[in-house]
Write an enzyme that holds these catalytic residues in place. Structure first.
Site, mmCIF file in Angstrom:
data_model
loop_
_atom_site.group_PDB
_atom_site.id
_atom_site.type_symbol
_atom_site.label_atom_id
_atom_site.label_comp_id
_atom_site.label_asym_id
_atom_site.label_seq_id
_atom_site.Cartn_x
_atom_site.Cartn_y
_atom_site.Cartn_z
ATOM 1 N N ARG A 174 -14.976 52.208 -27.289
ATOM 2 C CA ARG A 174 -15.069 51.666 -25.926
ATOM 3 C C ARG A 174 -15.462 50.184 -25.911
ATOM 4 O O ARG A 174 -15.230 49.511 -24.913
ATOM 5 C CB ARG A 174 -16.086 52.464 -25.103
ATOM 6 C CG ARG A 174 -15.595 53.840 -24.727
ATOM 7 C CD ARG A 174 -16.511 54.491 -23.702
ATOM 8 N NE ARG A 174 -15.898 55.684 -23.138
ATOM 9 C CZ ARG A 174 -16.013 56.894 -23.637
ATOM 10 N NH1 ARG A 174 -16.729 57.070 -24.723
ATOM 11 N NH2 ARG A 174 -15.411 57.916 -23.065
ATOM 12 N N SER A 224 -18.177 51.234 -31.295
ATOM 13 C CA SER A 224 -17.613 52.271 -30.431
ATOM 14 C C SER A 224 -16.205 51.836 -30.041
ATOM 15 O O SER A 224 -15.964 50.636 -29.838
ATOM 16 C CB SER A 224 -18.473 52.414 -29.169
ATOM 17 O OG SER A 224 -17.761 53.119 -28.181
ATOM 18 N N GLN A 253 -12.782 66.908 -22.519
ATOM 19 C CA GLN A 253 -14.150 66.387 -22.588
ATOM 20 C C GLN A 253 -14.357 65.162 -21.699
ATOM 21 O O GLN A 253 -15.451 64.585 -21.675
ATOM 22 C CB GLN A 253 -14.562 66.074 -24.023
ATOM 23 C CG GLN A 253 -13.886 64.862 -24.651
ATOM 24 C CD GLN A 253 -14.211 64.750 -26.115
ATOM 25 O OE1 GLN A 253 -13.757 65.553 -26.939
ATOM 26 N NE2 GLN A 253 -15.011 63.758 -26.491
ATOM 27 N N GLY A 258 -9.374 58.432 -32.297
ATOM 28 C CA GLY A 258 -8.566 57.253 -32.587
ATOM 29 C C GLY A 258 -9.231 55.962 -32.147
ATOM 30 O O GLY A 258 -10.440 55.935 -31.906
ATOM 31 N N HIS A 291 -15.948 54.955 -37.781
ATOM 32 C CA HIS A 291 -15.106 56.095 -38.181
ATOM 33 C C HIS A 291 -14.844 56.053 -39.693
ATOM 34 O O HIS A 291 -14.873 57.085 -40.373
ATOM 35 C CB HIS A 291 -13.753 56.040 -37.474
ATOM 36 C CG HIS A 291 -13.815 56.149 -35.980
ATOM 37 N ND1 HIS A 291 -13.533 55.089 -35.148
ATOM 38 C CD2 HIS A 291 -14.110 57.182 -35.164
ATOM 39 C CE1 HIS A 291 -13.641 55.463 -33.896
ATOM 40 N NE2 HIS A 291 -13.995 56.733 -33.861
ATOM 41 N N LEU A 296 -9.678 53.440 -34.092
ATOM 42 C CA LEU A 296 -10.665 53.532 -35.181
ATOM 43 C C LEU A 296 -11.323 52.197 -35.510
ATOM 44 O O LEU A 296 -10.728 51.135 -35.338
ATOM 45 C CB LEU A 296 -9.986 54.088 -36.437
ATOM 46 C CG LEU A 296 -9.325 55.461 -36.271
ATOM 47 C CD1 LEU A 296 -8.694 55.907 -37.595
ATOM 48 C CD2 LEU A 296 -10.315 56.510 -35.787
HETATM 49 P P1 AMP Z 1 -14.898 59.248 -31.446
HETATM 50 O O1 AMP Z 1 -13.557 58.784 -31.914
HETATM 51 O O2 AMP Z 1 -15.622 58.239 -30.598
HETATM 52 O O3 AMP Z 1 -14.876 60.631 -30.850
HETATM 53 O O4 AMP Z 1 -15.795 59.360 -32.753
HETATM 54 C C1 AMP Z 1 -15.404 60.159 -33.838
HETATM 55 C C2 AMP Z 1 -16.569 60.331 -34.776
HETATM 56 O O5 AMP Z 1 -16.984 59.047 -35.246
HETATM 57 C C3 AMP Z 1 -17.795 60.960 -34.076
HETATM 58 O O6 AMP Z 1 -18.401 61.871 -34.983
HETATM 59 C C4 AMP Z 1 -18.669 59.766 -33.817
HETATM 60 O O7 AMP Z 1 -20.050 60.081 -33.736
HETATM 61 C C5 AMP Z 1 -18.373 58.904 -35.037
HETATM 62 N N1 AMP Z 1 -18.708 57.508 -34.727
HETATM 63 C C6 AMP Z 1 -18.275 56.766 -33.686
HETATM 64 N N2 AMP Z 1 -18.849 55.545 -33.706
HETATM 65 C C7 AMP Z 1 -19.681 55.528 -34.780
HETATM 66 C C8 AMP Z 1 -20.570 54.560 -35.345
HETATM 67 N N3 AMP Z 1 -20.730 53.364 -34.789
HETATM 68 N N4 AMP Z 1 -21.247 54.880 -36.448
HETATM 69 C C9 AMP Z 1 -21.116 56.117 -37.024
HETATM 70 N N5 AMP Z 1 -20.294 57.079 -36.540
HETATM 71 C C10 AMP Z 1 -19.588 56.784 -35.440
#
Ligand code: AMP
Length: 280
Positions: free
Chosen positions: A187, A185, A61, A31, A37, A33
């Site tokens: 974050r 990200s 995790q 989430g 994403h 997003l």
């Molecule tokens: P997360 O919500 O951070 O666990 O990310 C979910 C998915 O989105 C994971 O497969 C991440 O690698 C991908 N993701 C997160 N940030 C990016 C980004 N800047 N570019 C491409 N994929 C991303």
């Protein structure tokens, strides 16, 4: 767009999609997003008759309870983004739905979990493997989409998919960046304005390091990156490693076979940011 909170409702819905011969594409997320994403979802929508996005902040995790507590959450905005990008199904389970009892499964990740993020965050990748395998069980997708932003996670997911002999195509998706180069990200939203202004240094340091490839060994480049961070008090370098893109083992000579990439993790204002860059 259908929204489900339980595995039973989800599989009931997906079994009709499956029985009519269509393919299912899964995008697992936590989430909060952003466009990174969405790039995964766009690909899943293009390549499948049914796209499923999961939103679940997976507690197993997180090795730091404060990080879990402070993880950004924006469910209403997320649903709006997913709707506007054409998601067919959103799966938003509770912790109890995914972990009715404690999960003590230990995954063999062939050593991929021992370096970099795995070394700094004990148990992190086992938690990733637990939730990804549960999501794969619940959705039974034909394809699953993962970002190269989390390159080590992608390697771990490919490994466990092979190990569990699952017939799922793991689709790697390129890193989406802000206009100043910072990898998107969830974050990033937690960075203070002054830290946000410093954050693009991370991608710049990866690019500067890559430009030295013709003149220096991987070990020398690593030292130069460490020096560059030593004079930046706010940016604490956790690691910079040049690794083989399959094994994630440290590369000591450019003549070693296989693709190579640099992976980096930096603490900025108490927030862990990761990024990577492939070598040409
Ligand atoms: P997360 O919500 O951070 O666990 O990310 C979910 C998915 O989105 C994971 O497969 C991440 O690698 C991908 N993701 C997160 N940030 C990016 C980004 N800047 N570019 C491409 N994929 C991303």
């Amino acid at each position: 767009m259908k929204i489900f909170n339980t595995k039973n409702e989800l599989s009931l819905h997906l079994s009709s999609a499956r029985n009519s011969g269509g393919s299912i594409g899964l995008v697992p997320t936590m989430g909060a997003l952003h466009e990174g994403h969405c790039s995964l979802l766009i690909r899943a929508v293009e390549e499948n008759s049914c796209s499923v996005v999961s939103i679940f902040v997976n507690p197993t995790q997180f090795n730091d309870p404060r990080d879990l507590e402070k993880y950004p959450r924006s469910p209403e905005k997320d649903l709006e983004m997913l709707r506007s990008h054409g998601a067919d199904v959103v799966f938003m389970p509770s912790v109890n739905e995914m972990y009715p009892q404690e999960d003590s499964r230990e995954f063999d990740m062939g050593g991929l979990d021992k370096t970099m993020e795995g070394a700094d965050r004990p148990g992190h990748f086992n938690g990733v493997a637990q939730i990804v395998s549960k999501l794969f069980e619940a959705v039974v997708p034909h394809r699953a989409y993962f970002g190269e932003k989390d390159f080590q996670q992608l390697a771990v997911v490919k490994h466990i998919t092979r190990q569990l002999t699952l017939d799922i195509d793991i689709v790697p998706c390129p890193i989406i960046r802000e206009s100043d180069g910072l990898a998107m990200s969830s974050r990033n939203a937690r960075l203070s304005p002054s830290d946000r202004a410093l954050a693009p240094f991370i991608y710049r340091s990866l690019q500067d390091a890559a430009s030295l490839q013709s003149f220096h060994t991987p070990g020398e480049i690593r030292e130069k990156v460490q020096e560059a961070y030593a004079s930046r008090a706010e940016l604490e370098l956790c690691y910079y490693e040049i690794v083989n893109e399959e094994s994630l083992q440290v590369v000591s000579d450019w003549n070693e076979p296989g693709g190579k990439l640099a992976c980096i993790a930096v603490m900025l204002g108490g927030i862990r940011l990761i990024d990577n860059l492939k070598f040409a």
